[in-house]
Design an enzyme around this catalytic site. Structure first.
Site, PDB file in Angstrom:
ATOM      1  N   HIS A 275      54.459  77.015  21.601  1.00 16.06           N
ATOM      2  CA  HIS A 275      54.399  76.188  20.397  1.00 16.06           C
ATOM      3  C   HIS A 275      52.952  76.056  19.958  1.00 16.06           C
ATOM      4  O   HIS A 275      52.057  75.974  20.797  1.00 16.06           O
ATOM      5  CB  HIS A 275      54.988  74.788  20.661  1.00 16.06           C
ATOM      6  CG  HIS A 275      55.339  74.071  19.417  1.00 16.06           C
ATOM      7  ND1 HIS A 275      54.423  73.320  18.718  1.00 16.06           N
ATOM      8  CD2 HIS A 275      56.489  74.023  18.709  1.00 16.06           C
ATOM      9  CE1 HIS A 275      55.013  72.826  17.648  1.00 16.06           C
ATOM     10  NE2 HIS A 275      56.256  73.239  17.603  1.00 16.06           N
TER      11      HIS A 275
ATOM     12  N   ASP B 212      64.010  75.088  20.590  1.00 13.01           N
ATOM     13  CA  ASP B 212      65.026  76.116  20.379  1.00 13.01           C
ATOM     14  C   ASP B 212      65.583  76.699  21.680  1.00 13.01           C
ATOM     15  O   ASP B 212      66.556  77.442  21.651  1.00 13.01           O
ATOM     16  CB  ASP B 212      64.434  77.258  19.537  1.00 13.01           C
ATOM     17  CG  ASP B 212      64.115  76.800  18.124  1.00 13.01           C
ATOM     18  OD1 ASP B 212      64.929  76.054  17.557  1.00 13.01           O
ATOM     19  OD2 ASP B 212      63.052  77.168  17.599  1.00 13.01           O
TER      20      ASP B 212
END
Ligand code: CMC
Length: 444
Positions: free
Chosen positions: A320, A378
């Site tokens: 991320h 996710d």
């Protein structure tokens, strides 16, 4: 449409300053340092070009704040995500999605009456114009649901654009309610269209997630009873995806909105940006990847591939831009995946086991440790969504449905600012310098 007054940039009056010095000329300039409520302070460089004659270069915005916002705070080093000051863990545990939507839109958790009125307004707008039904027939049945969503959400602007005054706060509010209300209806229609079943109309006696599940999995031929466990899991997933400050899709919505485009078109632009596998499209890719890996014994081979710079393969659902410790949404979802599967009586889920083993091996690997790569939101969401009965191609649509709340809240916040200037980044030109035109008969 009346033009908005006061388009000049506001300058900060700050006590703290940051000095830039040009090493060649020895000239120096001071720029204000501005503090937020939390997180790193910023250097306000709005007058940089005017003072120094230079732009800054930050192509992926790793060090650039594009706006001030009161909605969402992320501390990537500590793994903290808060909406309007409330932690995501607490909101997921104690609030409904519509409460979180209210919080993001209006700034505080709603009172009982406020929630009642808000829910009434949202349910009032859940139906879409019958003409919208005809749009679907233009798409191939096997079109990716996100492709359909780009089209039909953008098409909403055809229904509301002419009458919409974006400078009127009341009209902005109604547009926000319309979008939050209609996204589940459009998302469910997209699914129904792909499987050839009739569209289900919304039912306003049901909760937000319940109604969505009934529109997806109900059929007109018989009554549909929503499983409360499914509705609860769906609510959680919606809350966890509601907003995430200035990510790619939100920045897209803000940039589109900065040109005074109508909000339905702005949200459609957010959907296109979300679709990519580096962003919301990753949830679909994670399951594809887990299936490709197939068995625990194959994990080392895929880890090796993820580390190989000559191989485009990446561990999907890992890494991320902001979180460098852990993604708190992934923590909630990992626990939730276990709960949901257990509650549904699925005690042996090879994909969940594979995902957990992959996470364990990756988190012990020097490559992932050094780069601070952790599972993101996710990584586990697809496992839950598949257990709820959704095909993989719908995963990103569900992300878009939930994120609409964040997109439209961010748009509303931007429109409420005293100044609205079109977003217009600059560039470093690296093409040819000026040169003489070559006539056709002289070109090679
Ligand atoms: N697998 C293998 N290596 C990775 C991964 C990954 N998933 N993610 C980052 N890296 C490496 C990358 O190659 C780079 O290595 P090096 O320094 O040796 O060049 C380093 O880690 C830093 O990565 P980056 O690409 O500079 O990081 P970024 O901030 O630009 O990208 C990201 C962030 C999320 C796009 C990226 O981590 C990624 O592609 N992850 C997989 C896709 C994914 O799961 N996306 C969902 C993001 S969370 C939800 C959302 O935003 O919608």
């Amino acid at each position: 449409m009346p033009a908005k007054k006061n388009t000049a940039p506001q300058k900060e009056t700050a006590e703290k300053t940051f000095t830039f010095t040009n090493d060649q000329t020895g000239e120096s300039w001071q720029f204000p340092i501005v503090d937020g409520t939390a997180g790193p302070s910023v250097i306000d460089i709005r007058t940089l070009y005017e003072n120094t004659g230079h732009f800054t270069l930050d192509p992926s915005f790793t060090a650039t704040g594009s706006c001030k916002s009161r909605l969402t705070f992320i501390d990537g080093d500590e793994g903290i995500l808060m909406h309007r000051g409330y932690s995501i863990e607490e909101l997921t545990e104690k609030s409904t999605f519509l409460e979180v939507a209210y919080l993001l839109l209006y700034g505080d958790l709603p009172s009982k009456n406020e929630l009642h009125d808000f829910t009434k307004s949202i349910t009032y707008h859940t139906m879409v114009h019958e003409q919208i039904h005809l749009f679907f027939r233009g798409f191939r049945r096997d079109a990716h649901p996100m492709a359909i969503m780009c089209g039909v959400v953008g098409a909403l602007s055809a229904f509301y654009h002419d009458s919409l005054d974006i400078w009127d706060p009341k009209q902005r509010e109604i547009s926000a309610h319309r979008l939050i209300a209609k996204m589940p209806t459009l998302a469910a229609m997209t699914y129904k269209y792909s499987i050839g079943q009739p569209f289900m109309y919304p039912r306003n006696d049901l909760g937000y997630a319940e109604n969505f599940l009934q529109m997806c999995f109900g059929v007109p031929a018989e009554p549909y009873k929503v499983n409360p466990l499914h509705a609860n899991a769906m609510e959680k997933i919606f809350i966890l995806h509601a907003d995430h400050e200035q990510n790619a899709s939100t920045s897209t919505v803000r940039l589109a909105g900065s040109s005074q485009a109508n909000p339905f078109a702005c949200i459609a632009s957010g959907i296109t940006s979300l679709w990519g596998p580096s962003h919301g499209g990753a949830n679909q890719e994670v399951l594809k990847m887990l299936e490709q890996i197939g068995h625990k014994k194959n994990i080392p081979e895929f880890i090796k591939r993820a580390k190989d710079k000559d191989d485009p393969f990446r561990l999907m659902g890992f890494g991320h831009r902001v979180y460098k410790n852990y993604d708190p949404r992934a923590q909630v979802l990992r626990a939730s995946a276990h709960e949901v599967l257990h509650d549904l009586g699925i005690n042996d889920n090879p994909l969940l086991e594979l995902a957990m083993e992959l996470e364990k091996i990756a988190l012990e690997d020097k490559y992932f440790v050094d780069r601070k790569l952790f599972p993101n939101v996710d990584f586990y969401s697809g496992i839950i969504l598949r257990a709820l009965g959704f095909p993989d191609t719908m995963f990103t649509v569900l992300f878009a449905l939930a994120r609409t709340v964040g997109w439209i809240s961010q748009w509303k916040e931007m429109m409420e600012e005293p100044t609205l200037r079109i977003g217009r980044p600059r560039q470093l030109y690296t093409g040819p310098a000026e040169r003489p035109y070559i006539p056709m008969n002289k070109r090679k």
